[in-house]
Design a protein around this motif. Structure first.
Motif, PDB file in Angstrom:
ATOM      1  N   ARG A  49       0.859  -1.191   0.000  1.00  0.00           N
ATOM      2  CA  ARG A  49       0.000   0.000   0.000  1.00  0.00           C
ATOM      3  C   ARG A  49       0.896   1.242   0.000  1.00  0.00           C
ATOM      4  N   TRP A  73      -7.278  -0.086  -7.878  1.00  0.00           N
ATOM      5  CA  TRP A  73      -6.374  -0.281  -6.735  1.00  0.00           C
ATOM      6  C   TRP A  73      -4.980   0.226  -7.074  1.00  0.00           C
ATOM      7  N   TRP A  78      -1.552   0.932  -4.817  1.00  0.00           N
ATOM      8  CA  TRP A  78      -1.248  -0.463  -4.516  1.00  0.00           C
ATOM      9  C   TRP A  78      -0.294  -0.996  -5.589  1.00  0.00           C
TER      10      TRP A  78
END
Length: 118
Positions: A49, A73, A78
């Motif tokens: 992350r 994401w 990410w």
């Protein structure tokens, strides 16, 4: 030299208040209830992350090892890290960056000088 899933697991566990759990059948690492890394053991891959800025720098510096996760994401930072293609020093730095991105601000402030040394 490449890294192993066991290296990633050991380094993630060294971070303050890091807790190992599971996410969709994969080991994950959390701080303050927030996931900062997920380990894909069979693929020898770690998903981190990061901020979009840190992700861009990591992809530019380590194009053979780092890639945004596909879709939204990945756009949020990410990042997939191929453990076989990364040096341990890079793994340590990116894990610490992911931990800082997920950790509560007070914890980050209290550990400002933290280095992830084995």
């Amino acid at each position: 030299m490449s890294c192993l899933p066991e290296d990633a697991r050991a380094l993630a566990r060294m971070l303050p208040e890091a807790v190992e759990g599971a996410h969709q059948g994969h080991p994950d690492f959390r701080v303050g209830g927030r996931i900062f890394a997920t380990l894909w053991t069979d693929e020898e891959r770690l998903v981190l992350r990061l901020t979009p800025e840190t992700q861009a720098a990591a992809v530019a510096a380590e194009p053979d090892a780092c890639a945004p996760v596909p879709g939204a994401w990945g756009a949020r930072g990410w990042t997939s890290l191929d453990l076989w293609a990364v040096e341990e020093e890079v793994l340590r730095g990116l894990l610490l960056a992911a931990w800082r991105n997920a950790a509560p601000p007070g914890l980050v402030a209290r550990t400002a000088g933290l280095a992830l040394d084995p």
